[in-house]
Design an enzyme around this catalytic site. Structure first.
Site, PDB file in Angstrom:
ATOM      1  N   HIS A 151      -3.585  -5.536   0.971  1.00 37.34           N
ATOM      2  CA  HIS A 151      -3.409  -5.915   2.375  1.00 37.34           C
ATOM      3  C   HIS A 151      -3.858  -7.364   2.542  1.00 37.34           C
ATOM      4  O   HIS A 151      -4.747  -7.839   1.844  1.00 37.34           O
ATOM      5  CB  HIS A 151      -4.263  -5.032   3.284  1.00 37.34           C
ATOM      6  CG  HIS A 151      -3.854  -3.595   3.308  1.00 37.34           C
ATOM      7  ND1 HIS A 151      -2.731  -3.151   3.956  1.00 37.34           N
ATOM      8  CD2 HIS A 151      -4.431  -2.497   2.762  1.00 37.34           C
ATOM      9  CE1 HIS A 151      -2.628  -1.843   3.822  1.00 37.34           C
ATOM     10  NE2 HIS A 151      -3.646  -1.425   3.092  1.00 37.34           N
ATOM     11  N   CYS A 195       0.833  -1.198   0.000  1.00 35.42           N
ATOM     12  CA  CYS A 195       0.000   0.000   0.000  1.00 35.42           C
ATOM     13  C   CYS A 195       0.874   1.257   0.000  1.00 35.42           C
ATOM     14  O   CYS A 195       1.575   1.513  -0.964  1.00 35.42           O
ATOM     15  CB  CYS A 195      -0.977  -0.031   1.178  1.00 35.42           C
ATOM     16  SG  CYS A 195      -2.411   1.052   0.932  1.00 35.42           S
TER      17      CYS A 195
END
Length: 500
Positions: free
Chosen positions: A440, A347
């Site tokens: 994630h 991310c």
């Protein structure tokens, strides 16, 4: 099954163990044939999760839903505040971001009716939103395991309360007060928390659980009786402190218990400690994997000792990238990669690994552009639209929660890291030692872990079999339920929840 009253785990303070006890009750009710669901009206956390329909909730409620054996939903956490600085938070309502809000203005702006002016054109009635979410959830599940926030004795905020006893009143919930004996002062905190309530709210509190007890339980028997006499409320249990049951934590307080040093004899994985680090539950699987040793650091010497460096997610990519350059970590990561260390970005960490991060519309703040680490030939541009969705890739499942779009820099040719089931690609990889992804939870998948560890097969020769994290989590929920059953009077709790 008979309809049970909702039960709320309220606290004498923050980090007393409400979330974990709530997860335990979700699993216990499920084991006993009920169909429970978790609920927290308002959560403040940087750890969040994407629901199956691509919306965002606090990670703790996703964990509790997993303990209950059901898919997570925004009705379980309708209001989420994600801190962006010491004074501002992103406000997420029913899974969608509404904008950033100054903490002082937010709390002052919530009237007794729960309304707050978020922008010039629309007024949001927070109280109605969270109550409506509870009502929808209560119609589908039995019982609802509710969680309060912080202390129920913040009397200066009582008229603005959306999550503690005002929510319990709406839900007609039985409240169990959780106190932390490990931090000391448990008699004062429990008695004071009850004494500071109005007579109406005091009647809602039906039991007390003392959490995180250390030592010989027999030494607290007299104290237990004294507390019951003082408060006029039964102590349902005294739960011992445990270290051998692993449940994902929601608060950054948990980071203080993590490892911060490299270790000989295993594959050392360094997670770079960022000031605005978010979704550190991405690494819970690796922490339990017997083949590796995972530690957190922003020390340049420790970074050089790692076999694998992970740049984690962050709520503020540009500010954390600036800090990495200022404290020397950026140079240490680049040097370590040149010397053969694997670098993985997730991310915000993935965004940092590129040639540049641009923010022309000031989504994150005043910084319009910063050079990245230059490890991946990509460029990221921040945007105001947040992406939240669950995904499935060739390496397994995960979820995206990010702002910004990352593309190859110029005419650079670079291969995608993941091929998603919906036909899209995600992330980029230069070789098997330099890669980044927006997904994630990718580290919860054994095939991706095996891919990440493949360059270190020599070190892994005697480190045991591949680690099944999903099976491990199920075992932990069951062990947690067993632990709470042993020390909490669950039969008496059922009597409370069925007593009209």
């Amino acid at each position: 099954m008979k309809k049970l009253h909702p039960v709320m785990l309220a606290g004498t303070g923050s980090d007393v163990g409400k979330s974990v006890i709530a997860a335990a009750l979700c699993r216990i009710f499920r084991q006993d044939g009920y169909h429970p669901a978790p609920f927290k009206a308002q959560n403040m956390a940087l750890n969040s999760y994407a629901t199956p329909d691509g919306l965002e909730i606090g990670r703790a409620q996703a964990v509790q839903a997993e303990a209950a054996g059901i898919p997570c939903h925004t009705d379980m956490n309708p209001l989420l505040l994600k801190p962006q600085s010491d004074h501002t938070s992103q406000v997420i309502l029913n899974g969608r971001p509404l904008g950033n809000k100054d903490a002082y203005d937010y709390w002052r702006g919530i009237s007794q009716k729960g309304q707050s002016l978020l922008c010039e054109k629309s007024e949001v009635d927070y109280r109605k939103e969270v109550c409506d979410a509870f009502d929808r959830l209560s119609a589908r599940y039995n019982p609802i395991v509710m969680e309060g926030a912080g202390s129920i004795a913040e009397i200066n905020l009582k008229d603005r309360d959306l999550v503690n006893l005002s929510m319990a009143r709406h839900a007609k919930a039985d409240v169990i007060l959780v106190g932390d004996i490990d931090r000391g002062g448990v008699f004062a905190s429990v008695y004071g928390s009850i004494a500071l309530q109005t007579p109406e709210d005091r009647k809602l509190i039906k039991g007390i659980i003392i959490n995180k007890f250390r030592g010989d339980m027999r030494l607290f028997e007299e104290g237990r009786k004294m507390l019951e006499d003082l408060c006029g409320i039964p102590v349902l249990g005294v739960v011992p402190y445990f270290k051998d049951i692993h449940i994902e934590e929601e608060d950054s307080v948990a980071l203080s218990q993590k490892s911060f040093e490299a270790q000989q004899g295993k594959v050392n994985i360094a997670v770079v400690m960022l000031r605005h680090l978010s979704n550190y539950t991405d690494f819970d699987s690796l922490e339990q994997d017997p083949r590796v040793h995972l530690f957190y650091t922003n020390n340049v010497e420790d970074i050089r000792k790692a076999d694998i460096i992970i740049l984690p997610g962050t709520k503020s990519t540009l500010h954390d990238l600036y800090e990495l350059r200022r404290n020397g970590c950026a140079q240490a990561i680049i040097r370590a990669h040149r010397e053969g260390t694997t670098v993985l970005g997730i991310c915000g960490g993935y965004q940092m690994m590129g040639i540049e991060v641009c923010d022309p519309d000031h989504v994150e703040g005043d910084i319009e552009r910063l050079p990245g680490l230059g490890l991946l030939p990509v460029s990221t541009t921040m945007s105001g639209e947040k992406v939240t969705r669950q995904v499935t890739s060739d390496y397994g499942a995960g979820y995206e929660i990010h702002m910004g779009e990352t593309r190859p820099f110029g005419d650079a040719k670079v291969s995608p890291l993941l091929h998603l089931s919906d036909g899209r690609d995600d992330g980029y990889i230069v070789d098997n030692k330099c890669m980044g992804t927006y997904v994630h939870g990718i580290l919860d998948n054994a095939p991706f872990i095996d891919f990440l560890l493949q360059p270190f097969v020599d070190k892994l020769a005697e480190a045991g079999k591949p680690f099944d994290y999903q099976a491990f989590k199920e075992e932990q929920y069951n062990r947690l339920a067993d632990h709470v059953r042993k020390y909490v009077d669950i039969e008496r709790l059922y009597q409370i929840l069925t007593n009209d």
